[in-house]
Design an enzyme around this catalytic site. Structure first.
Site, short mmCIF file in Angstrom:
data_model
loop_
_atom_site.label_atom_id
_atom_site.label_comp_id
_atom_site.label_asym_id
_atom_site.label_seq_id
_atom_site.Cartn_x
_atom_site.Cartn_y
_atom_site.Cartn_z
N LYS A 54 83.86 3.36 -42.25
CA LYS A 54 84.29 4.67 -42.74
C LYS A 54 85.61 4.63 -43.50
O LYS A 54 85.90 5.52 -44.29
CB LYS A 54 84.38 5.67 -41.59
CG LYS A 54 83.01 6.05 -41.05
CD LYS A 54 82.77 7.51 -41.14
CE LYS A 54 81.37 7.95 -40.77
NZ LYS A 54 80.77 7.29 -39.61
N SER A 79 85.08 13.89 -34.74
CA SER A 79 85.75 13.39 -33.55
C SER A 79 85.73 11.88 -33.56
O SER A 79 86.30 11.22 -32.73
CB SER A 79 85.06 13.92 -32.30
OG SER A 79 83.69 13.61 -32.36
N GLU A 205 67.33 4.91 -37.51
CA GLU A 205 67.85 6.06 -36.77
C GLU A 205 67.58 5.89 -35.28
O GLU A 205 66.69 5.15 -34.89
CB GLU A 205 67.12 7.35 -37.22
CG GLU A 205 67.47 7.82 -38.60
CD GLU A 205 66.87 9.19 -38.87
OE1 GLU A 205 67.64 10.14 -39.05
OE2 GLU A 205 65.63 9.31 -38.91
N GLY A 209 66.63 11.03 -32.42
CA GLY A 209 67.03 11.93 -33.52
C GLY A 209 66.64 11.38 -34.87
O GLY A 209 67.46 10.81 -35.59
N ASP A 211 65.94 12.80 -37.78
CA ASP A 211 65.96 13.88 -38.77
C ASP A 211 65.73 13.38 -40.19
O ASP A 211 65.07 14.04 -40.99
CB ASP A 211 67.27 14.68 -38.69
CG ASP A 211 68.49 13.78 -38.76
OD1 ASP A 211 68.60 12.90 -37.89
OD2 ASP A 211 69.32 13.96 -39.65
N SER A 305 77.74 -1.54 -38.41
CA SER A 305 78.58 -0.48 -38.99
C SER A 305 79.92 -0.26 -38.31
O SER A 305 80.85 0.23 -38.96
CB SER A 305 77.79 0.83 -39.04
OG SER A 305 77.39 1.20 -37.74
C1 LIG Z 1 79.54 7.34 -39.24
C2 LIG Z 1 78.89 6.15 -38.66
C3 LIG Z 1 77.53 5.88 -38.89
C4 LIG Z 1 76.65 6.81 -39.70
O1 LIG Z 1 77.04 6.84 -41.04
P1 LIG Z 1 76.48 7.96 -42.07
O2 LIG Z 1 77.21 7.71 -43.32
O3 LIG Z 1 76.78 9.30 -41.47
O4 LIG Z 1 75.02 7.75 -42.16
C5 LIG Z 1 77.01 4.72 -38.36
N1 LIG Z 1 77.74 3.87 -37.62
C6 LIG Z 1 79.05 4.09 -37.38
C7 LIG Z 1 79.81 3.10 -36.57
C8 LIG Z 1 79.67 5.24 -37.89
O5 LIG Z 1 80.98 5.46 -37.64
#
Ligand SMILES: *Cc1c(COP(=O)(O)O)cnc(C)c1O
Length: 322
Positions: A54, A79, A205, A209, A211, A305
């Protein structure tokens, strides 16, 4: 095809992030290859600044503010990892940041956000609407609202993760990316389409969920109840408007993973790769490590991620079965 972002936007984001974001390592493992029956490349965004991808989108978005916008600053509602990403990016760019957080957010997340110098406004998640509150505060204080995923600069920034991965290891046959609101996968899909044409982008996903899977099947955005899952970064109820447009065009399919598989993958990541990966961060790996005949022997990218999980919780989760 007229999509909200192009490869030029992702490349411009990469230039802004150069020397600021970590060019995270790509790990390979014989054990992973054996399990998947393919050649697997893990892009380690758990090792990114603030512990998740992020930071890429947040810093890219804030870098584009003009002088007046920099002075009044940025506001967001979150959050989780986006809050920390905005707080850090704002500090690096020397602008005020205001984060709207639920009053019952985990204290560790509140502390992490504060440690980057952001101010926090609390709301009651059962009686107040965070988006409405965010918009009202943004208008009152003339701050610029940067949402967690449905914003072209955020999406382009997130796409730099896949851009780096493909630039480092070469073309891929498939790329597995977790999906919350779809910011990460839409940026990554644009990067993959340009750098590795023909690469199959597969969204993942939580089973509780789906979606995005439902929305793609219907051809319009559907809204579901708040999913009950360990994957707290993917508890979204609906895809974004901009992210959905990109996902419709560039995501080949969406698969789901249940919480038991996430726990198994967390343990596997710790044991085999010596990595701490948060439950949401395990979504793509859990799907990629499940063999598929059509991907046998192929080159598969996997975005890990994030790695932000309270260590006591991590120990409890990975200790629950073996
Ligand atoms: C925010 C986040 C996601 C999801 O990312 P999107 O851009 O909302 O699809 C996945 N893994 C982690 C660790 C995140 O912080």
């Amino acid at each position: 095809m007229n999509l909200p972002i192009s490869i030029d936007d992702v490349e411009a984001a990469a230039a802004r992030l150069a020397g600021v974001a970590v060019r995270t390592p790509v790990l390979t493992s014989e054990a992973a290859d054996a399990m998947a029956g393919a050649r697997v490349f893990f892009k380690c965004e758990n090792l990114q600044r603030i512990g998740a991808f992020k930071f890429r989108g947040a810093f890219n978005a804030l870098s584009r503010f003009n002088e007046a916008a920099r002075r009044t600053g940025v506001i967001t509602y979150s959050s989780g990892n986006h809050a920390q990403a905005i707080a850090l990016a704002a500090r690096l760019l020397d602008m005020p940041a205001l984060i709207v957080m639920p009053a019952d957010a985990p204290s560790i997340k509140i502390a992490a956000t504060r440690s980057h110098g952001a101010k926090i406004v609390f709301y009651d998640r059962y009686t107040e609407d965070r988006e409405a509150l965010g918009s009202r505060l943004a208008a009152e204080r003339q701050m610029t609202l940067i949402p967690p995923y449905d914003h072209s600069d955020v999406m382009a920034g997130q796409g730099t993760a896949a851009l780096e991965l493909i630039d480092d290891v070469g073309p891929l046959d498939a790329l597995f990316v977790c999906v919350g609101g779809g910011g990460l996968i839409s940026g990554c899909a644009v990067a993959a389409a340009a750098r590795s044409p023909g690469c199959r982008v597969i969204g993942v996903e939580p089973q509780a969920g789906d979606d995005v899977r439902q929305s793609l099947a219907r051809g319009e955005r559907v809204r579901i109840a708040v999913p009950q899952t360990l994957a707290d970064g993917a508890q979204t109820q609906s895809p974004g408007e901009l992210t959905f447009a990109v996902m419709r065009a560039l995501v080949a399919e969406v698969v789901t993973v249940d919480d038991a598989a996430l726990i198994g993958t967390m343990r596997w990541m710790a044991e085999q790769l010596k990595l701490v990966v948060e439950p949401t961060g395990c979504l793509a790996a859990a799907a990629a490590l499940t063999p598929r005949p059509e991907l046998a022997g192929q080159r598969i990218g996997v975005v890990l991620s994030g790695g932000n999980v309270d260590l006591a919780r991590f120990a409890t989760l990975v200790g629950t079965q073996s």
